[in-house]
Design a protein around this motif. Structure first.
Motif, PDB file in Angstrom:
ATOM      1  N   SER A 373       0.842  -1.192   0.000  1.00 52.41           N
ATOM      2  CA  SER A 373       0.000   0.000   0.000  1.00 52.41           C
ATOM      3  C   SER A 373       0.881   1.247   0.000  1.00 52.41           C
ATOM      4  O   SER A 373       1.874   1.324   0.719  1.00 52.41           O
ATOM      5  N   SER A 375       1.008   5.635   0.170  1.00 50.92           N
ATOM      6  CA  SER A 375       0.317   6.867   0.536  1.00 50.92           C
ATOM      7  C   SER A 375       0.462   7.840  -0.630  1.00 50.92           C
ATOM      8  O   SER A 375       1.574   8.260  -0.962  1.00 50.92           O
ATOM      9  N   THR A 394      -7.932   3.500  -4.347  1.00 48.24           N
ATOM     10  CA  THR A 394      -8.345   2.964  -3.047  1.00 48.24           C
ATOM     11  C   THR A 394      -8.695   1.485  -3.173  1.00 48.24           C
ATOM     12  O   THR A 394      -8.339   0.671  -2.302  1.00 48.24           O
ATOM     13  N   HIS A 398      -4.474   1.448  -1.851  1.00 50.75           N
ATOM     14  CA  HIS A 398      -3.671   2.611  -1.508  1.00 50.75           C
ATOM     15  C   HIS A 398      -4.460   3.591  -0.633  1.00 50.75           C
ATOM     16  O   HIS A 398      -5.694   3.585  -0.624  1.00 50.75           O
ATOM     17  N   GLN A 399      -3.722   4.438   0.102  1.00 45.60           N
ATOM     18  CA  GLN A 399      -4.338   5.527   0.859  1.00 45.60           C
ATOM     19  C   GLN A 399      -4.193   6.805   0.030  1.00 45.60           C
ATOM     20  O   GLN A 399      -3.078   7.208  -0.301  1.00 45.60           O
ATOM     21  N   THR A 401      -5.044  10.881  -0.699  1.00 48.11           N
ATOM     22  CA  THR A 401      -5.478  12.224  -0.304  1.00 48.11           C
ATOM     23  C   THR A 401      -5.653  13.042  -1.576  1.00 48.11           C
ATOM     24  O   THR A 401      -4.712  13.187  -2.351  1.00 48.11           O
TER      25      THR A 401
END
Length: 485
Positions: A373, A375, A394, A398-399, A401
């Motif tokens: 994963s 960021s 997602t 993955h995370q 923003t």
């Protein structure tokens, strides 16, 4: 990026420039603007009535921070009987504090007139029109890539979420056809972009002819099945081809040829009939036949059928379909021929060389258990594209923003660390390249991926790690992310 001089003999159009406040106050207009659009109190008074409303809407969007490009308007000019086309771009000159406070900042409006002066020679006029068409095309391809990316992205989400698996077979078939059409559209845009950038053709890939024929039959079904039956006409399509045999080529280009031949056959059967598509191989070649029992052609028509601009469809055809088909088949080192008998039917035969020992280049799909994963900081001013990419990433674990501007993303970077940054190029306020410079100067060597639908991709590899073209396959983007993290 270095600047270059125009080619000898090229005509450089005059640049129209005006600057306005968000409240509509006009701060400046250059001489070219005044000559074409006047210096009246109302900046849009010289546009046609319908275009004035559109220009006002584009201006309001720019005041809110949106970049509006390649907007075409018709300007009324005293020296011409007919309105003249003007291409304008609305560029917001605002800061995030301006938009937060409602101040709106400034809007710069630039553009050019697309009509040529009467004094120009025919050669000058042709060069100007081709140059203008190129500039318009570059902007259109960017927007069209975003639209195709949204379509393909949401279909991928449906596949990943299992929506299609729970759907009726007929719906799944329609979605599959839409996906193929969108992928073909993306390939067509890529071909236009390669031409503008003067790149060579893409590397050919293995194309399964049986699958391609099946796809073309499904894609054209509304034309040979649904529409004729509304008028009491019955057309049948039968096809047969050996499976697991491929040629090396461009699937979208061959699909265009096959679809064109099917539609031509349909139009040759106004009272109904049958289309037979077959394929067989010898030791070296694939032989593909498209045969119908329609009206057929006279010998004079048959001998001219591949000529550019020749058409028998008065008022309906361009005469380019079969000439383009001939070019595509020749590009594949193949041949296309036609036999026809008046009132009995027509047969097109295509011969393509087999590629038995072709190299297959694929993106390795990571096993879900092996995925790591990441960021991710995602930056794109297009809400549809941003939401689609965020959801796809997602779903890949993955995370994410998400930010709608580079300024907002820089604030996120001050509070949080990220493994990789994915950014669009064409964004208001600060574009992708400028954003990459800010990131490198303030936050060091964070992997930076430019995800863009732009045609001209000229990047500094010291700032930008990779470039991924829109529309993309999520597997390809995920592969790049894993390589960089």
């Amino acid at each position: 990026m270095t600047e270059s001089s125009p080619l000898p003999g090229m005509i450089e159009p005059e640049l129209l420039v005006a600057t306005c406040r968000a409240d509509g106050q006009i701060l400046s207009r250059n001489d070219a603007w005044i000559r074409i659009l006047g210096e009246d109190d109302g900046i849009w008074d010289r546009l046609t009535e319908s275009d004035q409303k559109i220009a006002e809407q584009n201006f309001r969007e720019a005041c809110q921070g949106s970049l509006v490009t390649h907007a075409l308007f018709m300007a009324i000019r005293p020296d011409r009987d007919l309105p003249a086309p003007v291409l304008l771009h609305f560029i917001p000159v605002t800061s995030s504090s301006d938009r937060t406070s409602g101040g709106g900042g400034l809007v710069a409006i630039t553009g050019e007139i697309l009509a040529e002066p009467d004094s120009w020679t025919e050669n000058q006029t042709d060069r100007h029109r081709m140059a203008t068409l190129g500039r318009m095309t570059m902007g259109i391809t960017h927007d069209f890539n975003n639209l195709l990316g949204g379509i393909l992205g949401h279909i991928t989400i449906m596949e990943t979420d299992g929506v299609l698996a729970r759907s009726p077979a007929e719906l799944t078939e329609h979605i599959s056809t839409i996906k193929k059409a969108a992928n073909d559209g993306a390939s067509l845009i890529e071909k236009i972009q390669r031409y503008i950038r003067q790149e060579k053709k893409a590397v050919f890939e293995p194309v399964n002819i049986a699958t391609l024929i099946h796809d073309c039959v499904i894609l054209t079904k509304p034309y040979w099945y649904n529409e004729p039956r509304r008028h009491g006409i019955q057309i049948e399509v039968q096809y047969d081809a050996p499976d697991h045999i491929a040629v090396l080529g461009s699937g979208p280009e061959l699909r265009d040829v096959f679809v064109n031949l099917i539609l031509n056959a349909v139009q040759a059967m106004p009272e109904g009939g049958q289309i037979n598509i077959s394929a067989e191989t010898d030791n070296k070649n694939m032989h593909i036949s498209f045969r119908d029992n329609g009206t057929g052609m006279t010998e004079d028509v048959r001998t001219r059928i591949f000529e550019p601009l020749f058409t028998t469809k008065t008022g309906r055809g361009t005469g380019m379909g079969l000439s383009v088909a001939l070019g595509v088949i020749q590009e594949h080192d193949g041949s296309i021929s036609v036999t026809s008998e008046w009132h009995k039917g027509t047969e097109f035969k295509i011969v393509l060389p087999l590629q038995l020992d072709f190299p297959v280049s694929v993106v390795k799909e990571n096993d879900p258990a092996e995925r790591t994963s990441a960021s991710i900081l995602l930056v794109d001013d297009e809400e549809m594209v941003r939401n689609m990419m965020s959801r796809l990433l997602t779903l890949r674990g993955h995370q994410v923003t998400s930010c709608e501007s580079a300024a907002e993303a820089l604030l996120q970077l001050e509070d949080k660390s990220f493994d990789v940054i994915l950014s669009d190029q064409g964004m208001p306020g600060m574009n992708g390249r400028e954003f990459a410079e800010n990131v490198r100067g303030r936050f060091g060597n964070i992997p930076f991926v430019l995800v863009t639908g732009d045609t001209n991709i000229d990047v500094d590899t010291q700032l930008i790690s990779r470039v991924v073209s829109k529309p993309f396959k999520i597997e390809e983007l995920d592969f790049v992310i894993h390589e960089l993290t």
